[in-house]
Design an enzyme around this catalytic site. Structure first.
Site, mmCIF file in Angstrom:
data_model
loop_
_atom_site.group_PDB
_atom_site.id
_atom_site.type_symbol
_atom_site.label_atom_id
_atom_site.label_comp_id
_atom_site.label_asym_id
_atom_site.label_seq_id
_atom_site.Cartn_x
_atom_site.Cartn_y
_atom_site.Cartn_z
ATOM 1 N N PHE A 68 -26.630 -3.089 26.427
ATOM 2 C CA PHE A 68 -27.630 -2.695 25.425
ATOM 3 C C PHE A 68 -26.960 -1.814 24.371
ATOM 4 O O PHE A 68 -27.321 -0.674 24.148
ATOM 5 C CB PHE A 68 -28.802 -1.968 26.115
ATOM 6 C CG PHE A 68 -30.007 -1.796 25.224
ATOM 7 C CD1 PHE A 68 -30.562 -2.880 24.550
ATOM 8 C CD2 PHE A 68 -30.593 -0.547 25.056
ATOM 9 C CE1 PHE A 68 -31.659 -2.728 23.719
ATOM 10 C CE2 PHE A 68 -31.710 -0.373 24.237
ATOM 11 C CZ PHE A 68 -32.241 -1.471 23.567
ATOM 12 N N LYS B 132 -17.390 -12.943 24.490
ATOM 13 C CA LYS B 132 -16.356 -13.959 24.285
ATOM 14 C C LYS B 132 -15.504 -14.201 25.524
ATOM 15 O O LYS B 132 -14.931 -15.283 25.689
ATOM 16 C CB LYS B 132 -15.479 -13.548 23.095
ATOM 17 C CG LYS B 132 -16.188 -13.729 21.764
ATOM 18 C CD LYS B 132 -15.651 -12.830 20.681
ATOM 19 C CE LYS B 132 -16.286 -11.469 20.744
ATOM 20 N NZ LYS B 132 -16.141 -10.652 19.541
ATOM 21 N N GLU C 137 -23.575 -19.421 20.747
ATOM 22 C CA GLU C 137 -23.415 -19.396 19.285
ATOM 23 C C GLU C 137 -22.892 -18.037 18.796
ATOM 24 O O GLU C 137 -22.098 -17.964 17.852
ATOM 25 C CB GLU C 137 -24.767 -19.710 18.628
ATOM 26 C CG GLU C 137 -24.720 -19.846 17.125
ATOM 27 C CD GLU C 137 -23.830 -20.994 16.660
ATOM 28 O OE1 GLU C 137 -24.027 -22.119 17.140
ATOM 29 O OE2 GLU C 137 -22.932 -20.755 15.826
ATOM 30 N N GLY D 180 -20.590 -1.434 13.041
ATOM 31 C CA GLY D 180 -20.850 -2.256 14.235
ATOM 32 C C GLY D 180 -20.105 -3.577 14.237
ATOM 33 O O GLY D 180 -20.457 -4.491 14.981
ATOM 34 N N GLU E 17 -14.955 -4.436 17.993
ATOM 35 C CA GLU E 17 -15.163 -4.479 19.441
ATOM 36 C C GLU E 17 -15.194 -3.047 19.982
ATOM 37 O O GLU E 17 -14.767 -2.104 19.305
ATOM 38 C CB GLU E 17 -14.012 -5.233 20.109
ATOM 39 C CG GLU E 17 -13.953 -6.703 19.766
ATOM 40 C CD GLU E 17 -15.239 -7.438 20.095
ATOM 41 O OE1 GLU E 17 -15.608 -7.517 21.264
ATOM 42 O OE2 GLU E 17 -15.893 -7.923 19.160
ATOM 43 N N ASP F 250 -9.094 -10.782 19.218
ATOM 44 C CA ASP F 250 -10.474 -11.264 19.102
ATOM 45 C C ASP F 250 -10.475 -12.636 18.418
ATOM 46 O O ASP F 250 -11.147 -13.567 18.876
ATOM 47 C CB ASP F 250 -11.316 -10.261 18.296
ATOM 48 C CG ASP F 250 -12.734 -10.768 18.080
ATOM 49 O OD1 ASP F 250 -13.539 -10.688 19.012
ATOM 50 O OD2 ASP F 250 -13.018 -11.285 16.982
ATOM 51 N N LYS G 291 -11.463 -16.422 19.912
ATOM 52 C CA LYS G 291 -12.302 -17.402 19.208
ATOM 53 C C LYS G 291 -11.588 -18.742 19.059
ATOM 54 O O LYS G 291 -12.225 -19.796 19.084
ATOM 55 C CB LYS G 291 -12.751 -16.825 17.864
ATOM 56 C CG LYS G 291 -13.776 -15.705 18.058
ATOM 57 C CD LYS G 291 -13.984 -14.873 16.823
ATOM 58 C CE LYS G 291 -15.022 -13.775 17.088
ATOM 59 N NZ LYS G 291 -15.004 -12.711 16.080
ATOM 60 N N GLY H 149 -21.779 -7.986 12.965
ATOM 61 C CA GLY H 149 -22.867 -7.092 12.534
ATOM 62 C C GLY H 149 -24.033 -7.141 13.507
ATOM 63 O O GLY H 149 -24.181 -8.095 14.273
HETATM 64 N N1 HSE Z 1 -15.333 -7.697 16.529
HETATM 65 C C1 HSE Z 1 -15.765 -8.973 16.081
HETATM 66 C C2 HSE Z 1 -15.417 -9.156 14.622
HETATM 67 C C3 HSE Z 1 -17.251 -9.095 16.301
HETATM 68 O O1 HSE Z 1 -15.049 -8.165 13.977
HETATM 69 O O2 HSE Z 1 -15.484 -10.267 14.111
HETATM 70 C C4 HSE Z 1 -17.789 -10.494 16.141
HETATM 71 O O3 HSE Z 1 -17.265 -11.357 17.114
#
Ligand code: HSE
Length: 341
Positions: free
Chosen positions: A8, A127, A151, A208, A211, A222, A226, A319
């Site tokens: 949360f 992820k 998604e 925000g 990570e 990151d 992906k 975000g």
């Molecule tokens: N930390 C990741 C970014 C969050 O900055 O893209 C979204 O996956």
């Protein structure tokens, strides 16, 4: 639809805020009236109420301790950990939004397995389990008759997984290439405007985008996660981080950025996935390259296909409300699937 939230933080609060603010529209336009019945956090406590928790009270508690959520009829808070809640209490969907661990994917993978064993569908922004060992989890879910939707793991709520796996299915995707990390794109954009690296990173954290441990963003991990997610989703290929060439943005100085600017170029962290592999690397692009024009936390992804040529999607990549929306879009997709089957 009863939802159990594991985590949360920024994203979870984004989802709850959307469910709260759009309650009437979701009900009237989509026949969708979800309830949040459970919340588990790593260090701020647990909540469960089969009758549904109050969304506005959850938002008031925010990043604080769940002990601040007032007592109400049917409320339970004594759980030893998230597993205890997942295995011991009912819900239709597990929303797994605990912090991502790209190396081990734990404890999220364990949460997925428990959700599958207790017949809960899964919607996730995490992820880790989608990048590491996902085909096995998908098979387990299929055997158990539950759905997993993810998604939110790629380009926040900008359709990306859906485009590659549904809209462009059958088009013959050969490669997928673009900007898939909002934090680094934000930092590079801010540095070009004159901000110091540390200040730009701090701002990205405040907004925000980053990570929980932003090392994963700036080291390119990151984006690499992906790439693994894309290889699995679009090419049915299980790969590991070790198989990818990964370079982040920590080696790029303010002087490098200024030099590129002078030459009419711009640094971008480019991620690429094909059926044979993937990589992440900073590249100096001419301003005429469309990817050079993608700034701040915006992401862009080009699908190179046999039947459609190049198809590019551009939109928010990180975000609070953007990722919260990604979860909502998966929940609505699940709602449509479940109610029409
Ligand atoms: N930390 C990741 C970014 C969050 O900055 O893209 C979204 O996956």
């Amino acid at each position: 639809m009863k939802l159990m939230l594991i985590g949360f933080g920024v994203v979870g609060q984004g989802l709850v805020e959307i469910l709260h603010d759009k309650k009437e529209t979701l009900e009237a336009q989509h026949g969708f009236s979800p309830q949040v019945v459970g919340v588990a956090t790593g260090s701020r406590g647990f909540l469960y109420n089969a009758k549904g928790l109050s969304l506005s009270t959850l938002l008031d508690v925010g990043r604080g301790s769940l002990a601040d959520y007032p007592d109400e009829e049917g409320l339970e808070r004594d759980f030893s950990d998230a597993s205890d809640l997942i295995q011991g209490r009912g819900a239709d969907v597990l929303v797994e939004i605990s912090p991502t661990n790209i190396d081990t994917a734990m404890p999220a993978t364990k949460h997925f397995q428990m959700a599958i064993a207790t017949k809960k569908h899964i919607v996730t922004a995490n992820k880790g389990p989608v990048a590491v060992g996902f085909s096995q989890l998908m098979q387990q879910a299929k055997d158990a008759g539950v759905h997993i939707r993810y998604e939110a793991t790629l380009m926040a709520g900008t359709p990306a997984i859906n485009i590659g796996t549904e809209a462009l299915a059958g088009s013959g995707i050969k490669a997928v290439r673009g900007i898939v990390n909002g934090t680094t794109n934000y930092i590079l954009t801010q540095m070009e405007a004159g901000l110091a690296y540390e200040d730009a990173l701090k701002k990205a954290q405040e907004l925000g985008y980053a990570e929980t441990d932003p090392t994963a963003d700036v080291e390119g991990l990151d984006a690499a996660a992906k790439v693994l997610i894309m290889m699995g989703a679009f090419f049915g290929k299980d790969a590991s981080l070790k198989e990818l060439d990964v370079t982040g943005i920590t080696g790029i100085s303010a002087a490098d950025i200024a030099e590129a600017k002078e030459a009419g170029e711009r640094y971008k962290l480019i991620a690429e996935a094909t059926v044979t592999g993937g990589r992440v690397m900073p590249m100096r692009l001419p301003l005429s390259d469309p990817l050079a024009q993608v700034s701040s936390a915006t992401n862009a992804l080009t699908f190179s296909t046999e039947l459609m040529g190049d198809v590019t999607v551009i939109g928010a990549g990180a975000g609070q409300k953007e990722t919260g929306f990604a979860l909502l879009s998966d929940l609505l997709a699940l709602h449509r699937t479940i109610t029409t089957r």
